[in-house]
Write a protein that holds these residues in place. Sequence first.
Motif, PDB file in Angstrom:
ATOM      1  N   GLN A 532     -51.890   7.268  23.807  1.00  0.00           N
ATOM      2  CA  GLN A 532     -51.463   5.870  24.186  1.00  0.00           C
ATOM      3  C   GLN A 532     -50.125   5.283  23.420  1.00  0.00           C
ATOM      4  O   GLN A 532     -49.158   4.726  24.050  1.00  0.00           O
ATOM      5  CB  GLN A 532     -52.683   4.914  24.004  1.00  0.00           C
ATOM      6  N   PHE A 533     -50.249   5.492  22.150  1.00  0.00           N
ATOM      7  CA  PHE A 533     -49.004   5.176  21.289  1.00  0.00           C
ATOM      8  C   PHE A 533     -47.813   5.805  21.686  1.00  0.00           C
ATOM      9  O   PHE A 533     -46.727   4.906  21.510  1.00  0.00           O
ATOM     10  CB  PHE A 533     -49.478   5.176  19.771  1.00  0.00           C
ATOM     11  N   SER A 563     -52.382   7.912  10.240  1.00  0.00           N
ATOM     12  CA  SER A 563     -51.541   9.114  10.685  1.00  0.00           C
ATOM     13  C   SER A 563     -50.835   9.079  12.010  1.00  0.00           C
ATOM     14  O   SER A 563     -50.132   9.673  12.102  1.00  0.00           O
ATOM     15  CB  SER A 563     -52.835  10.339  10.861  1.00  0.00           C
ATOM     16  N   THR A 564     -51.195   8.290  12.811  1.00  0.00           N
ATOM     17  CA  THR A 564     -50.693   8.188  14.190  1.00  0.00           C
ATOM     18  C   THR A 564     -49.242   7.198  13.758  1.00  0.00           C
ATOM     19  O   THR A 564     -48.220   7.554  14.561  1.00  0.00           O
ATOM     20  CB  THR A 564     -51.455   7.156  15.228  1.00  0.00           C
ATOM     21  N   ALA A 565     -49.492   6.258  13.010  1.00  0.00           N
ATOM     22  CA  ALA A 565     -48.184   5.454  12.787  1.00  0.00           C
ATOM     23  C   ALA A 565     -47.122   6.194  11.993  1.00  0.00           C
ATOM     24  O   ALA A 565     -45.972   5.990  11.902  1.00  0.00           O
ATOM     25  CB  ALA A 565     -48.527   4.226  11.906  1.00  0.00           C
ATOM     26  N   MET A 566     -47.462   7.047  11.251  1.00  0.00           N
ATOM     27  CA  MET A 566     -46.844   8.020  10.333  1.00  0.00           C
ATOM     28  C   MET A 566     -45.998   9.260  10.848  1.00  0.00           C
ATOM     29  O   MET A 566     -45.394   9.991  10.354  1.00  0.00           O
ATOM     30  CB  MET A 566     -47.600   8.471   9.033  1.00  0.00           C
ATOM     31  N   GLN A 567     -46.764   9.506  12.032  1.00  0.00           N
ATOM     32  CA  GLN A 567     -46.214  10.805  13.007  1.00  0.00           C
ATOM     33  C   GLN A 567     -44.611  10.717  13.031  1.00  0.00           C
ATOM     34  O   GLN A 567     -43.819  11.610  12.558  1.00  0.00           O
ATOM     35  CB  GLN A 567     -46.788  11.015  14.208  1.00  0.00           C
ATOM     36  N   SER A 572     -42.365   4.472  15.545  1.00  0.00           N
ATOM     37  CA  SER A 572     -43.444   3.711  15.354  1.00  0.00           C
ATOM     38  C   SER A 572     -43.102   2.337  14.872  1.00  0.00           C
ATOM     39  O   SER A 572     -43.743   1.180  15.318  1.00  0.00           O
ATOM     40  CB  SER A 572     -44.435   4.202  14.184  1.00  0.00           C
ATOM     41  N   MET A 573     -42.017   2.231  14.071  1.00  0.00           N
ATOM     42  CA  MET A 573     -41.656   0.750  13.928  1.00  0.00           C
ATOM     43  C   MET A 573     -41.086   0.015  14.964  1.00  0.00           C
ATOM     44  O   MET A 573     -41.357  -1.147  15.167  1.00  0.00           O
ATOM     45  CB  MET A 573     -40.486   1.060  12.608  1.00  0.00           C
TER      46      MET A 573
END
Length: 698
Positions: A532-533, A563-567, A572-573
């Motif tokens: 989704q992200f 972990s999703t935010a850091m992929q 992400s930002m």
Amino acid sequence: MLIAQYDSVLVVISILVAILASYTALDMAGRIHATARKGAILWLIGGAIAMGIGIWSMHFIGMLSFRLPIPLGYEISLTIFSLVIAVVASGFALWRVSQPVLPVSQLCVSAVMMGSAIATMHYMGMAAMQMRPGIEYDPTLFALSVVIAITASGAALWIAFILRKNTPHVILARMGAALVMGAAIIGMHYTGMAAANFPIGSVCGAASDITPGWLALVVIVVTLAILAIALLTSVLDSRLESQTSILAKSLALANQELTQQALQDNLTKLPNRTLLEDRLDQMLRKASREHTRFALMFLDLDGFKAINDSLGHHVGDLLLIEVANRIRNSIRGQDTAARLGGDEFVILIEIAEPEDAATVAEKLCDLINKPFYIENQELGVSASIGITIYPEDGRTPHDLLINADAAMYHTKSAGRNGYHFFESSMNINVHNQLQLIQDLRHALENKEFVLHYQPKYDASNGQVVGMEALLRWQHPARGLLAPGEFIAVAERTGLILPIGDWVLDEACRQMRIWFDTGYTEWKVAVNLSAIQFSNGQLVEHVSATLKKYALPAHCLILEVTESTAMQDVESSMTILTELAVLGIDISIDDFGTGYSSLLYLKRLPACELKIDRGFINNLAKNTDDESIVSAIVALGHSLNLRIVAEGVETEKQQDMLKSLGCDTLQGYLLGRPVAPAQLMLNLDEAPDAPARPVSSNV
């Protein structure tokens, strides 16, 4: 003897006509050679007429340039017959040079026949003057003219035969040859004219038939027109043929590329599913006919998704290419390695015994397990392989592939990086997986999903500050299922996207009800999966859902795992910033389980950190987890983030988390996930007063 004179202008024109006729003959020979049989016949007829008229016109213009001190003319029938001879001789010449070979013996015979015909044409044209007394010929010059005619014909035939192919610089070669051939024809004509002697008192009996003067102009214009038309037609046809040839080559190349695209994987250049099915069908028929065995191996890469997601599709593609090369180089020429898509490969090998397949599978595992070096990075993956043997494990392509897939998944569940032969018991798990996928596809339309809500409490005063929405599946046969039983399948099949959209919509709908009831300070939290992200429409969809229910953005928290935010930190930002601009709170879930860089964490527009429940479980057992939680709390507060501790199940855990400075608590001790109606009943029975947010755990 009467003294003869020549009109120099007509002599020059006759020479030019001879050269032009020679070039036309050479070009026509090339057209006949390059054209198919039916077209060649037409070119032979047209070329014979154009070339014959050219040669005859050169002769006739030369005759018209001839002057005697008496009136001259030419008898019509003999003149026309001389033209016919020229056309027939030209046709014979073109036919001769269009043959595949031209031996010396045939060249000599053809030269004599053609030279004799041209000499006959010339002297018949002379006879058309019907001189009285007759023309007296010098025997030596007469014989020389015939020899020149035969020699010129032989040279012309040989040159035309050599230059009939459209080789490089052929036009320049034909121009040079045309000069030589034209000079030979002119030499024959004027040698023949020099051989003729006209006694004093001679009278031209055809002086009243065809007379010089205006006739010379007509012959010149008509001849040049015919030769020009013939050459123009030949050039246009040659260009058309060249363009057609180019088009045909382009079409052939395009067809070859389309065939490759239809049968070959664009990335790895291995056979694709279509070609694999054909090869598998051929191998099945051969094995059935010869009563032999073969093995089908289903290979899936372990750890590829993490590399593809973290380093990008470009690196993932390069890794797949290298894996394909290792697989290709490890099998024999008669075997087949194909890519089905993603990181899935199928290998077909001829074997005598099952042990042969085990040897190949072990070799593949060892090869793929070695490090890959992609763009100066060392990457590591392994292979999970499932093996089926024909005919023991299946007699159809479908059965062999399905069973090999089942064996491969068994390898993954057994620890990965290895291989297993298919066993019938594996089909049960495969059937269950397929049934689960089918049931998932119908769950949304049948409205089988529900959301349960778990309250979140302010650690300092015990008041409800929000809810986390947790997905449940009310399966018609298996009862209420938790996310752990179906989310992995939903992510693997892509069904997580419509399911995630439904969760967001339903959570906002319920929050709208609570908001209207007076719980305006609550927040509902919705977990986002990695798929989704990474969806490019996430921000627009969230914004549209908030507008749909006229729900203030501050009532929604979106939870993203660490972990999703850091992929892909930069991406992400960007996404999280756009969501934060809408007024939505961002929560970093499962914090402490990943490998976050503090530099990046500081830049993320998050509002809270959720400590992973793994640290909470052992909190009261004198482990290092207390120090870790204390450090996370201190870090979060230094970044002005709220700290949420989930999984609180004992009062001792609750007291320790309060003392460590956690802001928000949730867990079975404080409240279990329940349906909205039951949740409100539970809250009414509790001695607390106010209430706040909600979150959706997919």
